[in-house]
Scaffold this motif. Structure first.
Motif, mmCIF file in Angstrom:
data_model
loop_
_atom_site.group_PDB
_atom_site.id
_atom_site.type_symbol
_atom_site.label_atom_id
_atom_site.label_comp_id
_atom_site.label_asym_id
_atom_site.label_seq_id
_atom_site.Cartn_x
_atom_site.Cartn_y
_atom_site.Cartn_z
ATOM 1 N N HIS A 55 0.835 -1.208 0.000
ATOM 2 C CA HIS A 55 0.000 0.000 0.000
ATOM 3 C C HIS A 55 0.873 1.263 0.000
ATOM 4 O O HIS A 55 0.592 2.213 -0.741
ATOM 5 C CB HIS A 55 -0.938 -0.016 1.205
ATOM 6 N N ILE A 56 1.907 1.278 0.806
ATOM 7 C CA ILE A 56 2.839 2.413 0.814
ATOM 8 C C ILE A 56 3.438 2.587 -0.578
ATOM 9 O O ILE A 56 3.512 3.698 -1.111
ATOM 10 C CB ILE A 56 3.942 2.222 1.873
ATOM 11 N N ARG A 57 3.871 1.489 -1.189
ATOM 12 C CA ARG A 57 4.467 1.555 -2.523
ATOM 13 C C ARG A 57 3.494 2.115 -3.556
ATOM 14 O O ARG A 57 3.820 3.020 -4.317
ATOM 15 C CB ARG A 57 4.954 0.167 -2.983
ATOM 16 N N ILE A 58 2.291 1.579 -3.573
ATOM 17 C CA ILE A 58 1.298 2.004 -4.555
ATOM 18 C C ILE A 58 0.955 3.483 -4.374
ATOM 19 O O ILE A 58 0.919 4.243 -5.346
ATOM 20 C CB ILE A 58 0.022 1.136 -4.442
ATOM 21 N N ALA A 59 0.699 3.903 -3.149
ATOM 22 C CA ALA A 59 0.313 5.288 -2.898
ATOM 23 C C ALA A 59 1.439 6.253 -3.248
ATOM 24 O O ALA A 59 1.214 7.300 -3.876
ATOM 25 C CB ALA A 59 -0.112 5.465 -1.439
ATOM 26 N N ILE A 101 9.898 1.341 -3.514
ATOM 27 C CA ILE A 101 9.650 2.402 -2.537
ATOM 28 C C ILE A 101 10.863 3.311 -2.447
ATOM 29 O O ILE A 101 10.741 4.541 -2.494
ATOM 30 C CB ILE A 101 9.277 1.804 -1.161
ATOM 31 N N GLU A 102 12.043 2.715 -2.339
ATOM 32 C CA GLU A 102 13.263 3.514 -2.250
ATOM 33 C C GLU A 102 13.491 4.318 -3.526
ATOM 34 O O GLU A 102 13.809 5.513 -3.465
ATOM 35 C CB GLU A 102 14.461 2.603 -1.983
ATOM 36 N N HIS A 103 13.324 3.697 -4.672
ATOM 37 C CA HIS A 103 13.536 4.378 -5.957
ATOM 38 C C HIS A 103 12.585 5.559 -6.129
ATOM 39 O O HIS A 103 13.001 6.667 -6.495
ATOM 40 C CB HIS A 103 13.367 3.386 -7.113
ATOM 41 N N ASP A 104 11.291 5.332 -5.886
ATOM 42 C CA ASP A 104 10.314 6.407 -6.072
ATOM 43 C C ASP A 104 10.530 7.534 -5.065
ATOM 44 O O ASP A 104 10.368 8.702 -5.399
ATOM 45 C CB ASP A 104 8.891 5.868 -5.971
ATOM 46 N N ARG A 105 10.911 7.178 -3.845
ATOM 47 C CA ARG A 105 11.205 8.210 -2.848
ATOM 48 C C ARG A 105 12.404 9.035 -3.295
ATOM 49 O O ARG A 105 12.376 10.274 -3.216
ATOM 50 C CB ARG A 105 11.448 7.566 -1.487
ATOM 51 N N GLU A 106 13.459 8.387 -3.788
ATOM 52 C CA GLU A 106 14.628 9.112 -4.283
ATOM 53 C C GLU A 106 14.269 10.002 -5.466
ATOM 54 O O GLU A 106 14.752 11.128 -5.570
ATOM 55 C CB GLU A 106 15.736 8.128 -4.672
ATOM 56 N N LEU A 132 4.706 21.024 -2.296
ATOM 57 C CA LEU A 132 4.858 21.000 -0.841
ATOM 58 C C LEU A 132 3.819 20.073 -0.231
ATOM 59 O O LEU A 132 4.132 19.211 0.601
ATOM 60 C CB LEU A 132 4.750 22.403 -0.262
ATOM 61 N N ARG A 133 2.584 20.238 -0.633
ATOM 62 C CA ARG A 133 1.499 19.404 -0.109
ATOM 63 C C ARG A 133 1.751 17.936 -0.409
ATOM 64 O O ARG A 133 1.551 17.066 0.443
ATOM 65 C CB ARG A 133 0.172 19.854 -0.705
ATOM 66 N N GLU A 134 2.212 17.625 -1.611
ATOM 67 C CA GLU A 134 2.439 16.235 -1.995
ATOM 68 C C GLU A 134 3.592 15.626 -1.202
ATOM 69 O O GLU A 134 3.536 14.459 -0.818
ATOM 70 C CB GLU A 134 2.670 16.125 -3.495
ATOM 71 N N ALA A 135 4.637 16.407 -0.940
ATOM 72 C CA ALA A 135 5.744 15.924 -0.103
ATOM 73 C C ALA A 135 5.250 15.617 1.312
ATOM 74 O O ALA A 135 5.595 14.575 1.888
ATOM 75 C CB ALA A 135 6.872 16.953 -0.071
ATOM 76 N N LEU A 136 4.461 16.513 1.857
ATOM 77 C CA LEU A 136 3.914 16.282 3.193
ATOM 78 C C LEU A 136 2.989 15.073 3.209
ATOM 79 O O LEU A 136 2.976 14.296 4.176
ATOM 80 C CB LEU A 136 3.182 17.532 3.689
ATOM 81 N N LEU A 137 2.232 14.884 2.140
ATOM 82 C CA LEU A 137 1.327 13.746 2.044
ATOM 83 C C LEU A 137 2.105 12.430 2.032
ATOM 84 O O LEU A 137 1.768 11.491 2.759
ATOM 85 C CB LEU A 137 0.462 13.873 0.786
ATOM 86 N N ILE A 138 3.163 12.357 1.217
ATOM 87 C CA ILE A 138 3.973 11.137 1.183
ATOM 88 C C ILE A 138 4.571 10.862 2.562
ATOM 89 O O ILE A 138 4.515 9.735 3.062
ATOM 90 C CB ILE A 138 5.096 11.235 0.125
#
Length: 160
Positions: A55-59, A101-106, A132-138
């Motif tokens: 779920h974390i990965r997909i979102a 997850i690591e790749h998308d976060r990077e 900014l909002r999207e960073a906070l959301l992740i």
């Protein structure tokens, strides 16, 4: 916004996305988890550790796609944000999810670090969301579910 302020803001957002300021990181939460426990149900809990990781990965992938893709199409909520509950993960699937997850976060952090990225102006294809909002959301979403992973590990006797 002047450069030192932007630099400080991006550094704080990066720290949020990497986790660990006030809690365990995602990587710590999943480290050394015995493979059988990834798919182990816990009574009265509607998901397994694997389902939370996926779920974390997909979102996170969806949020990154939203930020990068002007032709973004929203997924069906909640069905397309969770894995099939009837399928267990194997080692290859587990490792692939962790790498993604690591790749998308990077990739998202690189987007934040890019001086051309405007953190405040709404994305043209959204309805008011900005970077900014999207960073906070992740960060918020990952921290919430990381806590759930740790709680499940405690219930399964696999967290010190």
């Amino acid at each position: 916004m002047n450069d030192p302020t932007r630099t400080t803001l991006v550094a704080e957002l990066t720290a949020l996305l990497l986790g660990g300021n006030a809690h365990a990181t995602f990587e710590q939460a999943v480290a050394n988890l015995p493979a059988p426990l990834r798919n182990q149900p816990v009574p009265a809990v509607p998901y397994t550790i694997w389902q939370l990781v996926e779920h974390i990965r997909i979102a996170q992938a969806d949020i990154l796609d939203f930020c990068l893709n002007p032709d973004y199409q929203a997924r069906e909520w909640p069905a397309s944000y969770w894995p099939d509950k009837t399928l267990a993960v194997n080692e290859a699937g587990w490792q692939a999810a962790l790498r993604a997850i690591e790749h998308d976060r990077e990739q998202f952090i690189s987007l934040l670090e890019d001086p051309a990225t405007d953190l405040f102006t709404p994305l043209p294809h959204g309805d008011g969301q900005n970077m900014l909002r999207e960073a906070l959301l992740i960060g918020d979403h990952a921290a919430y579910h990381t806590g759930e992973i740790i709680l499940l590990r405690r219930l399964l006797g696999a967290w010190e």
